[in-house]
Motif scaffolding. Structure first.
Motif, PDB file in Angstrom:
ATOM      1  N   MET A   1       0.847  -1.202   0.000  1.00 59.38           N
ATOM      2  CA  MET A   1       0.000   0.000   0.000  1.00 59.38           C
ATOM      3  C   MET A   1       0.884   1.253   0.000  1.00 59.38           C
ATOM      4  O   MET A   1       1.782   1.383   0.841  1.00 59.38           O
ATOM      5  N   SER A   2       0.640   2.156  -0.955  1.00 63.05           N
ATOM      6  CA  SER A   2       1.478   3.342  -1.052  1.00 63.05           C
ATOM      7  C   SER A   2       1.194   4.295   0.100  1.00 63.05           C
ATOM      8  O   SER A   2       0.071   4.387   0.596  1.00 63.05           O
ATOM      9  N   LYS A   3       2.218   4.980   0.534  1.00 63.60           N
ATOM     10  CA  LYS A   3       2.103   5.908   1.653  1.00 63.60           C
ATOM     11  C   LYS A   3       1.561   7.241   1.151  1.00 63.60           C
ATOM     12  O   LYS A   3       1.801   7.637   0.007  1.00 63.60           O
ATOM     13  N   PRO A   4       0.842   7.979   2.000  1.00 70.39           N
ATOM     14  CA  PRO A   4       0.275   9.263   1.566  1.00 70.39           C
ATOM     15  C   PRO A   4       1.363  10.283   1.266  1.00 70.39           C
ATOM     16  O   PRO A   4       2.442  10.268   1.860  1.00 70.39           O
ATOM     17  N   VAL A   5       1.059  11.160   0.346  1.00 69.63           N
ATOM     18  CA  VAL A   5       1.978  12.227  -0.038  1.00 69.63           C
ATOM     19  C   VAL A   5       1.323  13.565   0.264  1.00 69.63           C
ATOM     20  O   VAL A   5       0.173  13.805  -0.090  1.00 69.63           O
ATOM     21  N   THR A   6       2.060  14.440   0.933  1.00 67.67           N
ATOM     22  CA  THR A   6       1.596  15.795   1.199  1.00 67.67           C
ATOM     23  C   THR A   6       2.031  16.689   0.042  1.00 67.67           C
ATOM     24  O   THR A   6       3.191  16.653  -0.371  1.00 67.67           O
ATOM     25  N   VAL A   7       1.105  17.469  -0.473  1.00 66.68           N
ATOM     26  CA  VAL A   7       1.418  18.397  -1.562  1.00 66.68           C
ATOM     27  C   VAL A   7       1.512  19.807  -0.988  1.00 66.68           C
ATOM     28  O   VAL A   7       0.591  20.272  -0.306  1.00 66.68           O
ATOM     29  N   ILE A   8       2.638  20.477  -1.242  1.00 69.22           N
ATOM     30  CA  ILE A   8       2.846  21.838  -0.742  1.00 69.22           C
ATOM     31  C   ILE A   8       3.284  22.727  -1.901  1.00 69.22           C
ATOM     32  O   ILE A   8       4.269  22.441  -2.575  1.00 69.22           O
TER      33      ILE A   8
ATOM     34  N   PHE B   1      19.905   6.916   2.626  1.00 70.23           N
ATOM     35  CA  PHE B   1      19.132   5.684   2.827  1.00 70.23           C
ATOM     36  C   PHE B   1      20.051   4.470   2.935  1.00 70.23           C
ATOM     37  O   PHE B   1      19.891   3.624   3.827  1.00 70.23           O
ATOM     38  N   LEU B   2      21.022   4.371   2.032  1.00 66.82           N
ATOM     39  CA  LEU B   2      21.918   3.208   2.019  1.00 66.82           C
ATOM     40  C   LEU B   2      22.724   3.106   3.308  1.00 66.82           C
ATOM     41  O   LEU B   2      23.050   1.995   3.765  1.00 66.82           O
ATOM     42  N   ALA B   3      23.029   4.258   3.914  1.00 66.63           N
ATOM     43  CA  ALA B   3      23.816   4.269   5.143  1.00 66.63           C
ATOM     44  C   ALA B   3      22.963   4.026   6.383  1.00 66.63           C
ATOM     45  O   ALA B   3      23.499   3.914   7.483  1.00 66.63           O
ATOM     46  N   GLY B   4      21.663   3.947   6.203  1.00 66.86           N
ATOM     47  CA  GLY B   4      20.785   3.744   7.354  1.00 66.86           C
ATOM     48  C   GLY B   4      20.588   4.993   8.188  1.00 66.86           C
ATOM     49  O   GLY B   4      20.211   4.920   9.366  1.00 66.86           O
ATOM     50  N   ALA B   5      20.848   6.159   7.588  1.00 65.47           N
ATOM     51  CA  ALA B   5      20.626   7.415   8.303  1.00 65.47           C
ATOM     52  C   ALA B   5      19.127   7.610   8.533  1.00 65.47           C
ATOM     53  O   ALA B   5      18.287   7.043   7.828  1.00 65.47           O
TER      54      ALA B   5
ATOM     55  N   PRO C   1      12.045  10.462  -8.071  1.00 66.57           N
ATOM     56  CA  PRO C   1      13.117   9.863  -8.870  1.00 66.57           C
ATOM     57  C   PRO C   1      13.094   8.344  -8.764  1.00 66.57           C
ATOM     58  O   PRO C   1      12.924   7.779  -7.671  1.00 66.57           O
ATOM     59  N   ALA C   2      13.245   7.670  -9.891  1.00 66.77           N
ATOM     60  CA  ALA C   2      13.150   6.207  -9.928  1.00 66.77           C
ATOM     61  C   ALA C   2      14.150   5.555  -8.988  1.00 66.77           C
ATOM     62  O   ALA C   2      13.865   4.507  -8.386  1.00 66.77           O
ATOM     63  N   GLU C   3      15.336   6.175  -8.821  1.00 67.25           N
ATOM     64  CA  GLU C   3      16.375   5.589  -7.975  1.00 67.25           C
ATOM     65  C   GLU C   3      15.968   5.525  -6.507  1.00 67.25           C
ATOM     66  O   GLU C   3      16.543   4.761  -5.728  1.00 67.25           O
ATOM     67  N   LEU C   4      14.976   6.335  -6.120  1.00 66.89           N
ATOM     68  CA  LEU C   4      14.579   6.400  -4.715  1.00 66.89           C
ATOM     69  C   LEU C   4      13.303   5.625  -4.411  1.00 66.89           C
ATOM     70  O   LEU C   4      12.935   5.484  -3.243  1.00 66.89           O
ATOM     71  N   GLN C   5      12.645   5.145  -5.443  1.00 68.49           N
ATOM     72  CA  GLN C   5      11.343   4.523  -5.240  1.00 68.49           C
ATOM     73  C   GLN C   5      11.401   3.339  -4.272  1.00 68.49           C
ATOM     74  O   GLN C   5      10.601   3.225  -3.351  1.00 68.49           O
ATOM     75  N   ASP C   6      12.372   2.455  -4.471  1.00 66.19           N
ATOM     76  CA  ASP C   6      12.472   1.277  -3.598  1.00 66.19           C
ATOM     77  C   ASP C   6      12.783   1.676  -2.166  1.00 66.19           C
ATOM     78  O   ASP C   6      12.240   1.099  -1.211  1.00 66.19           O
TER      79      ASP C   6
ATOM     80  N   ASP D   1       9.655   2.926  -0.625  1.00 62.04           N
ATOM     81  CA  ASP D   1       8.705   1.839  -0.367  1.00 62.04           C
ATOM     82  C   ASP D   1       8.986   1.126   0.948  1.00 62.04           C
ATOM     83  O   ASP D   1       8.094   0.504   1.534  1.00 62.04           O
ATOM     84  N   HIS D   2      10.241   1.197   1.399  1.00 61.44           N
ATOM     85  CA  HIS D   2      10.631   0.517   2.631  1.00 61.44           C
ATOM     86  C   HIS D   2      10.946   1.502   3.755  1.00 61.44           C
ATOM     87  O   HIS D   2      11.599   1.148   4.736  1.00 61.44           O
ATOM     88  N   SER D   3      10.471   2.728   3.606  1.00 58.74           N
ATOM     89  CA  SER D   3      10.733   3.755   4.610  1.00 58.74           C
ATOM     90  C   SER D   3       9.431   4.347   5.128  1.00 58.74           C
ATOM     91  O   SER D   3       8.429   4.411   4.405  1.00 58.74           O
ATOM     92  N   SER D   4       9.463   4.770   6.377  1.00 56.55           N
ATOM     93  CA  SER D   4       8.289   5.411   6.967  1.00 56.55           C
ATOM     94  C   SER D   4       8.409   6.934   6.945  1.00 56.55           C
ATOM     95  O   SER D   4       7.604   7.635   7.567  1.00 56.55           O
ATOM     96  N   CYS D   5       9.425   7.453   6.231  1.00 52.78           N
ATOM     97  CA  CYS D   5       9.630   8.896   6.230  1.00 52.78           C
ATOM     98  C   CYS D   5       8.468   9.617   5.545  1.00 52.78           C
ATOM     99  O   CYS D   5       7.737   9.037   4.732  1.00 52.78           O
ATOM    100  N   GLU D   6       8.306  10.881   5.884  1.00 57.24           N
ATOM    101  CA  GLU D   6       7.262  11.704   5.286  1.00 57.24           C
ATOM    102  C   GLU D   6       7.618  12.030   3.845  1.00 57.24           C
ATOM    103  O   GLU D   6       8.764  12.314   3.517  1.00 57.24           O
ATOM    104  N   ARG D   7       6.640  11.979   2.956  1.00 56.93           N
ATOM    105  CA  ARG D   7       6.841  12.323   1.550  1.00 56.93           C
ATOM    106  C   ARG D   7       6.113  13.625   1.243  1.00 56.93           C
ATOM    107  O   ARG D   7       4.936  13.781   1.594  1.00 56.93           O
TER     108      ARG D   7
END
Length: 276
Positions: free
Chosen positions: A1-8, A46-50, A64-69, A72-78
């Motif tokens: 399930m995709s996470k919600p995105v805030t538009v600003i 992301f790769l460093a686990g920051a 960006p396509a490079e960040l999609q995965d 998908d595995h992060s709980s950060c705000e979009r």
């Protein structure tokens, strides 16, 4: 399930104001977070686990396509933002397609004292581009850590962060009082090597296979009196042309690669030095 995105889209949005404030050190210090700009740096975080708290991308360009995965595995705000918002919150003339808000790092100070350590110590290096480049060079040669003394450019200055090209996530970068760290290193038998145009010893004659902290000062003032009083030796980089000196980032890179050469590549070239 995709996470919600805030538009600003509004520059007056409180979140936008808080993120734009991170361009200033006092707000980074107060909030404990900093900005990483561009696809590569966000990916490295992301790769460093920051702890990536927010990812903000240009609404018109999409994620960006490079960040999609990673997302998908992060709980950060979009946040999908207008180009105007992207420009306000970043420090470049052309806004990047994405930036992140990341918690400040918590480096392991014990890395400074690892067996046979190679550490870069910056003493009053004020230019953020030079600080970032030196961190990148230290990462490239596999140095154990970088120590930033007082008077250095802020590690989390956006220009410093960009200049590291992600290397700030790859090795410990400790910020502290050199009056505390330098005597401790000397007491542990670590050689403290400075640089000086008046030095008589070539950097290629120094034994860099020993536990070493490389001390580098500002281009205008050199090492501080404190550092000068604690160094074990000063070395000079030989130059055959008419240039009087190298800038501090270039000098650091030359010295670090000589340390790498002796330690890992061809140690027998130095008289009396035995291969590991």
């Amino acid at each position: 399930m995709s996470k919600p995105v805030t538009v600003i889209t509004s520059l007056q949005n409180d979140t936008v104001k808080a993120m734009a404030a991170l361009l200033e050190k006092k707000h980074r210090d107060r909030s404990g977070v900093f900005l990483v700009e561009g696809v590569h740096l966000v990916q490295e975080a992301f790769l460093a686990g920051a702890a990536v708290e927010k990812v903000v991308y240009d609404e018109g360009r999409g994620i960006p396509a490079e960040l999609q995965d990673h997302l998908d595995h992060s709980s950060c705000e979009r946040i999908a933002a207008s180009t105007a918002v992207m420009a306000k919150c970043t420090g470049t003339d052309t806004p990047p397609p994405v930036f992140g808000v990341v918690a400040k790092l918590n480096p392991e100070q014990n890395a400074l004292y690892r067996e046979n350590s190679l550490v870069v110590v910056l003493d009053g290096v004020r230019d953020p581009g030079n600080v970032g480049t030196i961190i990148r060079s230290a990462d490239a040669v596999g140095a154990d850590a970088v120590l930033l003394g007082s008077g250095c450019a802020d590690l989390y200055n956006p220009k410093t962060v960009r200049s590291t090209m992600g290397s700030l996530f790859h090795l410990p970068i400790v910020e502290g009082d050199l009056a505390e760290f330098l005597p401790e290193a000397a007491a542990r038998g670590i050689q403290l090597v400075g640089t000086s145009l008046q030095a008589e010893e070539s950097c290629y004659s120094r034994d860099w296979t020993l536990p070493t902290w490389l001390l580098l000062g500002s281009e205008s003032h050199g090492l501080s009196p404190l550092a000068l009083a604690t160094v074990s030796a000063n070395v000079i980089i030989p130059m055959r042309g008419k240039s009087e000196s190298l800038n501090v980032a270039m000098a650091a890179t030359v010295l670090l690669y000589e340390a790498l050469r002796q330690r890992d590549l061809n140690p027998t070239i130095i008289p009396g030095l035995q291969p590991k």
